[in-house]
Design a protein around this motif. Structure first.
Motif, PDB file in Angstrom:
ATOM      1  N   MET A  52       9.229 -64.883  18.207  1.00  0.00           N
ATOM      2  CA  MET A  52       8.757 -63.850  19.136  1.00  0.00           C
ATOM      3  C   MET A  52       9.900 -63.310  19.986  1.00  0.00           C
ATOM      4  O   MET A  52       9.959 -62.109  20.287  1.00  0.00           O
ATOM      5  N   ALA A  65      14.545 -57.249  18.675  1.00  0.00           N
ATOM      6  CA  ALA A  65      14.589 -56.165  17.687  1.00  0.00           C
ATOM      7  C   ALA A  65      13.979 -54.884  18.241  1.00  0.00           C
ATOM      8  O   ALA A  65      14.538 -53.794  18.075  1.00  0.00           O
ATOM      9  N   VAL A  66      12.840 -55.013  18.903  1.00  0.00           N
ATOM     10  CA  VAL A  66      12.182 -53.828  19.472  1.00  0.00           C
ATOM     11  C   VAL A  66      13.035 -53.250  20.611  1.00  0.00           C
ATOM     12  O   VAL A  66      13.214 -52.032  20.710  1.00  0.00           O
ATOM     13  N   GLN A  87      12.795 -55.204  10.534  1.00  0.00           N
ATOM     14  CA  GLN A  87      13.264 -56.488  11.060  1.00  0.00           C
ATOM     15  C   GLN A  87      12.091 -57.333  11.553  1.00  0.00           C
ATOM     16  O   GLN A  87      12.026 -58.531  11.287  1.00  0.00           O
ATOM     17  N   VAL A  88      11.137 -56.702  12.233  1.00  0.00           N
ATOM     18  CA  VAL A  88       9.958 -57.421  12.709  1.00  0.00           C
ATOM     19  C   VAL A  88       9.127 -57.914  11.524  1.00  0.00           C
ATOM     20  O   VAL A  88       8.650 -59.051  11.519  1.00  0.00           O
ATOM     21  N   ARG A  89       8.985 -57.077  10.508  1.00  0.00           N
ATOM     22  CA  ARG A  89       8.254 -57.495   9.300  1.00  0.00           C
ATOM     23  C   ARG A  89       8.890 -58.736   8.677  1.00  0.00           C
ATOM     24  O   ARG A  89       8.213 -59.693   8.323  1.00  0.00           O
ATOM     25  N   GLN A  94      12.964 -63.072  18.956  1.00  0.00           N
ATOM     26  CA  GLN A  94      13.712 -62.195  18.055  1.00  0.00           C
ATOM     27  C   GLN A  94      12.976 -60.864  17.832  1.00  0.00           C
ATOM     28  O   GLN A  94      13.623 -59.816  17.702  1.00  0.00           O
ATOM     29  N   VAL A  95      11.656 -60.909  17.795  1.00  0.00           N
ATOM     30  CA  VAL A  95      10.874 -59.668  17.682  1.00  0.00           C
ATOM     31  C   VAL A  95      11.141 -58.804  18.913  1.00  0.00           C
ATOM     32  O   VAL A  95      11.394 -57.587  18.795  1.00  0.00           O
ATOM     33  N   SER A 107      12.854 -50.787  14.288  1.00  0.00           N
ATOM     34  CA  SER A 107      12.619 -52.229  14.407  1.00  0.00           C
ATOM     35  C   SER A 107      11.587 -52.766  13.415  1.00  0.00           C
ATOM     36  O   SER A 107      11.470 -53.978  13.231  1.00  0.00           O
ATOM     37  N   GLU A 108      10.852 -51.868  12.793  1.00  0.00           N
ATOM     38  CA  GLU A 108       9.732 -52.263  11.951  1.00  0.00           C
ATOM     39  C   GLU A 108      10.121 -53.226  10.830  1.00  0.00           C
ATOM     40  O   GLU A 108       9.451 -54.249  10.619  1.00  0.00           O
ATOM     41  N   LEU A 156      10.861 -60.963  10.148  1.00  0.00           N
ATOM     42  CA  LEU A 156      10.693 -62.108  11.049  1.00  0.00           C
ATOM     43  C   LEU A 156       9.294 -62.705  10.929  1.00  0.00           C
ATOM     44  O   LEU A 156       9.126 -63.929  10.893  1.00  0.00           O
ATOM     45  N   MET A 157       8.286 -61.854  10.839  1.00  0.00           N
ATOM     46  CA  MET A 157       6.907 -62.343  10.718  1.00  0.00           C
ATOM     47  C   MET A 157       6.687 -63.014   9.358  1.00  0.00           C
ATOM     48  O   MET A 157       5.951 -64.001   9.261  1.00  0.00           O
TER      49      MET A 157
END
Length: 102
Positions: free
Chosen positions: A24, A30-31, A46-48, A26-27, A43-44, A50-51
Motif C-alpha cells: 500500500m 506510485a500515485v 505500476q499499481v496493477r 508503494q501504491v 500510475s495505473e 503491485l496488486m
C-alpha cells in the motif's frame, strides 16, 4: 494425501499485515509520483503490478500455511516404515552388486 488441516487464520492475517502495508505504501508512492493531469495513466500499470504481487503472495502464503499445518502433525505410520525396510532388505549391498556384474 490425507485431508489438509486448516491454517490459523489470525496468524495468517498477522503475517500478511506487514506485506499489505508495504504494498500500500508503494501504491501511494506510485500515485504520488504520477504527473499532474496523468495520475491514472501515470500510475495505473505500476499499481496493477503491485496488486498482482500482493495477490500472489497472499495466496502462496495461505496455501503454504495450510500445507505446513498438516505436515507439522504428520508422523510416519508403522506400515510405511515396514514397507521401506522391506524394500531396502531386498537390495544387495553395493559391493555385492559390483561382484555380480563381474
Amino acid at each position: 494425501m490425507e485431508r489438509l488441516l486448516t491454517m490459523d487464520k489470525q496468524e495468517y492475517v498477522s503475517r500478511m499485515q506487514a506485506e499489505c502495508r508495504r504494498i500500500m505504501e508503494q501504491v501511494a508512492d506510485a500515485v504520488n509520483a504520477a504527473p499532474t493531469g496523468n495520475v491514472i495513466s501515470g500510475s495505473e500499470m505500476q499499481v496493477r503490478d503491485l496488486m498482482a504481487e500482493l495477490r500472489r503472495k497472499a495466496f502462496e502464503m495461505a496455501v503454504q500455511m495450510r500445507v505446513d499445518s498438516t505436515e507439522s502433525t504428520f508422523s510416519p505410520s508403522k506400515r510405511c516404515v515396514g514397507q521401506a525396510q522391506d524394500k531396502q532388505g531386498d537390495q544387495l549391498p553395493q559391493h555385492a552388486q559390483r561382484e555380480r556384474t563381474r
